[in-house]
Design an enzyme around this catalytic site. Structure first.
Site, PDB file in Angstrom:
ATOM      1  N   GLU A   1       0.830  -1.227   0.000  1.00  0.00           N
ATOM      2  CA  GLU A   1       0.000   0.000   0.000  1.00  0.00           C
ATOM      3  C   GLU A   1       0.854   1.263   0.000  1.00  0.00           C
ATOM      4  OE1 GLU A   1      -2.806   0.318  -0.846  1.00  0.00           O
ATOM      5  OE2 GLU A   1      -3.402  -1.768  -0.659  1.00  0.00           O
TER       6      GLU A   1
HETATM    7  C1  LIG Z   1       2.675  -9.903   0.587  1.00  0.00           C
HETATM    8  C2  LIG Z   1       2.428  -8.838  -0.407  1.00  0.00           C
HETATM    9  C3  LIG Z   1       1.122  -8.506  -0.742  1.00  0.00           C
HETATM   10  C4  LIG Z   1       0.865  -7.535  -1.707  1.00  0.00           C
HETATM   11  N1  LIG Z   1      -0.429  -7.279  -2.104  1.00  0.00           N
HETATM   12  C5  LIG Z   1      -0.647  -6.492  -3.195  1.00  0.00           C
HETATM   13  C6  LIG Z   1      -1.953  -6.376  -3.768  1.00  0.00           C
HETATM   14  O1  LIG Z   1      -2.926  -6.942  -3.275  1.00  0.00           O
HETATM   15  N2  LIG Z   1      -2.087  -5.633  -4.895  1.00  0.00           N
HETATM   16  C7  LIG Z   1      -1.048  -4.982  -5.486  1.00  0.00           C
HETATM   17  O2  LIG Z   1      -1.248  -4.347  -6.510  1.00  0.00           O
HETATM   18  N3  LIG Z   1       0.207  -5.060  -4.949  1.00  0.00           N
HETATM   19  C8  LIG Z   1       0.425  -5.794  -3.835  1.00  0.00           C
HETATM   20  N4  LIG Z   1       1.684  -5.907  -3.313  1.00  0.00           N
HETATM   21  C9  LIG Z   1       2.775  -5.159  -3.920  1.00  0.00           C
HETATM   22  C10 LIG Z   1       3.261  -3.996  -3.045  1.00  0.00           C
HETATM   23  O3  LIG Z   1       2.292  -2.997  -2.996  1.00  0.00           O
HETATM   24  C11 LIG Z   1       4.614  -3.521  -3.645  1.00  0.00           C
HETATM   25  O4  LIG Z   1       5.562  -4.521  -3.334  1.00  0.00           O
HETATM   26  C12 LIG Z   1       5.018  -2.164  -3.097  1.00  0.00           C
HETATM   27  O5  LIG Z   1       4.208  -1.171  -3.659  1.00  0.00           O
HETATM   28  C13 LIG Z   1       6.482  -1.811  -3.383  1.00  0.00           C
HETATM   29  O6  LIG Z   1       6.828  -2.036  -4.721  1.00  0.00           O
HETATM   30  P1  LIG Z   1       8.153  -2.869  -5.046  1.00  0.00           P
HETATM   31  O7  LIG Z   1       8.081  -4.123  -4.256  1.00  0.00           O
HETATM   32  O8  LIG Z   1       8.273  -2.999  -6.506  1.00  0.00           O
HETATM   33  O9  LIG Z   1       9.334  -2.007  -4.459  1.00  0.00           O
HETATM   34  P2  LIG Z   1      10.088  -0.790  -5.198  1.00  0.00           P
HETATM   35  O10 LIG Z   1       9.082   0.154  -5.757  1.00  0.00           O
HETATM   36  O11 LIG Z   1      11.108  -1.332  -6.105  1.00  0.00           O
HETATM   37  O12 LIG Z   1      10.787  -0.061  -3.964  1.00  0.00           O
HETATM   38  C14 LIG Z   1      12.055  -0.470  -3.433  1.00  0.00           C
HETATM   39  C15 LIG Z   1      12.556   0.595  -2.451  1.00  0.00           C
HETATM   40  O13 LIG Z   1      12.740   1.838  -3.122  1.00  0.00           O
HETATM   41  C16 LIG Z   1      11.976   2.871  -2.498  1.00  0.00           C
HETATM   42  N5  LIG Z   1      11.429   3.779  -3.527  1.00  0.00           N
HETATM   43  C17 LIG Z   1      10.878   3.439  -4.703  1.00  0.00           C
HETATM   44  N6  LIG Z   1      10.470   4.558  -5.359  1.00  0.00           N
HETATM   45  C18 LIG Z   1      10.748   5.604  -4.572  1.00  0.00           C
HETATM   46  C19 LIG Z   1      10.544   7.018  -4.660  1.00  0.00           C
HETATM   47  N7  LIG Z   1       9.955   7.571  -5.703  1.00  0.00           N
HETATM   48  N8  LIG Z   1      10.962   7.793  -3.633  1.00  0.00           N
HETATM   49  C20 LIG Z   1      11.543   7.263  -2.547  1.00  0.00           C
HETATM   50  N9  LIG Z   1      11.761   5.935  -2.407  1.00  0.00           N
HETATM   51  C21 LIG Z   1      11.368   5.113  -3.390  1.00  0.00           C
HETATM   52  C22 LIG Z   1      10.870   2.150  -1.749  1.00  0.00           C
HETATM   53  O14 LIG Z   1      10.386   2.920  -0.650  1.00  0.00           O
HETATM   54  C23 LIG Z   1      11.568   0.875  -1.311  1.00  0.00           C
HETATM   55  O15 LIG Z   1      12.280   1.103  -0.128  1.00  0.00           O
HETATM   56  C24 LIG Z   1       1.957  -6.845  -2.315  1.00  0.00           C
HETATM   57  C25 LIG Z   1       3.277  -7.161  -1.947  1.00  0.00           C
HETATM   58  C26 LIG Z   1       3.511  -8.157  -1.040  1.00  0.00           C
HETATM   59  C27 LIG Z   1       4.947  -8.521  -0.731  1.00  0.00           C
END
Ligand SMILES: Cc1cc2nc3c(=O)[nH]c(=O)nc-3n(C[C@H](O)[C@H](O)[C@H](O)COP(=O)(O)OP(=O)(O)OC[C@H]3O[C@@H](n4cnc5c(N)ncnc54)[C@H](O)[C@@H]3O)c2cc1C
Length: 581
Positions: free
Chosen positions: A433
């Site tokens: 989220e």
């Molecule tokens: C168990 C689980 C359930 C989930 N359920 C859902 C779901 O129901 N529906 C859905 O759509 N998704 C879901 N997700 C996905 C989740 O919302 C994403 O994993 C999350 O939004 C982060 O994206 P990412 O993992 O690609 O990390 P990334 O976006 O790659 O982020 C990696 C790091 O970089 C930082 N970062 C990235 N961009 C920026 C920025 N612009 N400024 C500052 N820092 C930044 C982040 O804070 C983080 O520390 C789920 C994930 C998990 C693990």
């Protein structure tokens, strides 16, 4: 195994004595919602959750979800418990009565969310996203879509999902690639893959309604080219009966650090049939209807785990005999360092509960108050509080889960005690989220600036007014005023430096969010201390006033160090090249 008893006295104190939940009845929508009705429903929910859902928490963690030949099996007992939960009306508690809900205050549903998330946070995700999906279709769906999906989503008979994430599109949704091609009959064919989709496949409900972010063929690039679609697992016939299976298939589930009872799926849309919700290219705004509420819900998950960690740590510390304390006591609660940990936990969870429930009340007021000016002010509070609830409550869940393990000593590291599960379950809350880093940026980049800074100014004025009278709670009013002054100065610094060097704001955002949250908790502890001063129960009064004292002297002063961090320019640190890192 961790045990759970709903903290009913605490909850009633916050609702009745601190926040005056009875004031909701002044709005015509809730004219019949008396504090007695709310109290009675909370007690009822607590019984069902303690007895039927909490016992599935540890076994659900151990067993997890299984993927077999395209189908997902949830842990034993989950399907029956889910059926009991929705059939008892708890999923539809605050949903619109026109669509199967009970139309009760959102505030009440947040209290029930706290109970459910303490008892079994993995289970809580099934109803949680269902309500989010309901809200998203209610806000922007056509009459036909509402008629087709909402009556069964509104009760929880069908469950819902939120499908945004793809391998290349996590925090940055501009990179979403899933395509939606018009079929010429008002429907669309969706093609693409989504990952990490919570509750994407299971057989606990006869249908699953996916709310999907996808891109039209001729849409502009980036977030401005995204639209939202409703894609059911089974198509729905004109008479409402279940039709053909739609080709949206689960191709894998994730093996995770925690929340093992919640299925996290990879979904493949192979020309699955969907219908656009809202106007073309307004997908991000439509998703935010769901995301804003989901962020508050994730905060409630954090609050629930904070409570679970705290009550288990206190019970263990009262029982475990080890060493002789300076005061002569023989249980570990007599050791000052253990007491420090327990008071940190108590001060955090009890203060965060006021923040979370108050945010729920602002949501109710922003939707239902007859006066538009009051609705607008309440909406300002919802905007400001959402990143605080999401990030502070979930960071605290990780911290308090870790403290609970520490209080248990080596026994905390052993599975059978159940507190290590809290640590594992808590971490995801800081990631989905919108990661907590993204929440902090939302606070600094959007909420501080919103309506020319009107939103934080309201908060500063309210805290100042509440903390002017020193007696009988001067012990917290004075440090609160000092912390507030520092926070205001730091907010002004950020508002200015953001214009010239946004990296400074980015560097300081997480510290600023924590400082802001601690000041909010100070405001809450001030109000709790006032409300407890004349409380009839001497033990309760003593506990509250001592914890307020601890918060004022040990936690509130952290605001000054955090603010000093924020105001340290980051430009030099950003100049370091990635290669030499
Ligand atoms: C168990 C689980 C359930 C989930 N359920 C859902 C779901 O129901 N529906 C859905 O759509 N998704 C879901 N997700 C996905 C989740 O919302 C994403 O994993 C999350 O939004 C982060 O994206 P990412 O993992 O690609 O990390 P990334 O976006 O790659 O982020 C990696 C790091 O970089 C930082 N970062 C990235 N961009 C920026 C920025 N612009 N400024 C500052 N820092 C930044 C982040 O804070 C983080 O520390 C789920 C994930 C998990 C693990």
């Amino acid at each position: 195994m961790a045990s759970y008893k709903a903290p009913l006295r605490e909850i009633h104190f916050v609702l009745d004595d601190v926040l005056n939940v009875g004031s909701l009845a002044q709005m015509p929508a809730f004219a019949e919602v008396t504090p007695e009705l709310i109290g009675g429903l909370v007690d009822e929910a607590a019984k069902l959750i303690e007895n039927q859902i909490a016992p599935l928490n540890a076994p659900g963690d151990a067993q997890g979800c299984k993927f077999d030949n395209g189908e997902v099996k949830v842990p034993d007992g989950f399907a029956d418990a889910y059926k009991l939960y929705w059939q008892s009306g708890w999923v539809g508690l605050c949903n619109d009565t026109e669509f199967g809900g009970q139309g009760l205050p959102y505030t009440l549903s947040k209290v029930v969310d706290e109970l459910l998330c303490s008892a079994n946070v993995a289970f809580a995700l099934y109803p949680g996203l269902t309500v989010g999906c309901f809200e998203a279709i209610l806000a922007n769906g056509s009459d036909e879509q509402k008629k087709t999906y909402l009556p069964k989503l509104g009760t929880g008979e069908w469950t819902g999902t939120m499908c945004m994430t793809e391998p290349q599109a996590g925090s940055d949704l501009a990179a979403v690639k899933t395509k939606a091609t018009p079929n010429g009959d008002g429907s669309y064919s969706l093609e693409g893959g989504k990952i990490f989709i919570t509750s994407g496949q299971h057989t606990m409900a006869e249908n699953i309604i996916h709310f999907v972010l996808a891109r039209l063929p001729d849409s502009p690039p980036g977030v401005k080219g995204l639209s939202t679609f409703v894609v059911p697992k089974f198509l729905v016939n004109a008479d409402g009966s279940i039709g053909a299976r739609n080709p949206v298939n689960c191709v894998a589930i994730e093996h995770k650090m925690g929340i093992h009872g919640s299925c996290t799926t990879s979904l493949q849309f192979d020309n699955a049939k969907g219908w656009m919700v809202g106007a073309p290219n307004t997908g991000i705004q439509n998703m935010f209807v769901m995301m804003n509420l989901a962020r508050i819900l994730v905060g409630m998950q954090g609050l629930g785990l904070c409570e679970l960690a705290t009550q288990n740590a206190i019970a263990y510390a009262k029982d475990r005999k080890q060493g002789k304390a300076f005061n002569g006591g023989a249980t570990i609660i007599d050791h000052p360092d253990v007491r420090r940990m327990l008071l940190t936990m108590k001060a955090t969870v009890e203060g965060a509960r006021v923040l979370a429930y108050e945010t729920g009340m602002y949501v109710d007021i922003s939707h239902h108050h007859p006066d538009p000016a009051v609705r607008e002010e309440a909406q300002d509070w919802v905007e400001l509080n959402t990143p605080l609830v999401k990030a502070f409550c979930t960071d605290s869940a990780v911290d308090l889960g870790s403290l609970a393990v520490q209080v248990y000593g080596g026994h905390g590291f052993i599975r059978e005690h159940g507190v290590e599960q809290i640590m594992r379950d808590a971490k995801i809350l800081c990631l989905y989220e919108g990661t907590n880093g993204i929440q902090a940026m939302d606070l600094v980049r959007r909420k501080l600036m919103l309506h020319g800074g009107r939103v934080p100014k309201r908060f500063f004025a309210k805290v100042r007014a509440e903390s002017t009278a020193d007696t009988p709670v001067g012990f917290i009013a004075k440090p609160l005023r000092e912390a507030l002054e520092d926070l205001e100065k730091t907010a002004a610094w950020l508002q200015e430096s953001f214009k010239s060097n946004p990296d400074d704001a980015g560097f300081g955002a997480v510290d600023f969010l924590r400082a802001f949250s601690l000041v909010y908790l100070g405001f809450n502890w001030l109000r709790m201390a006032k409300a407890a001063t004349n409380h009839a129960d001497a033990g309760f009064r003593e506990s509250k006033l001592n914890t307020a004292q601890f918060f004022a002297s040990r936690m509130l002063p952290q605001v000054h160090a955090l603010c000093a961090n924020v105001r340290t320019p980051a430009s030099a640190l950003m100049q370091l090249s990635a290669e030499v890192f």
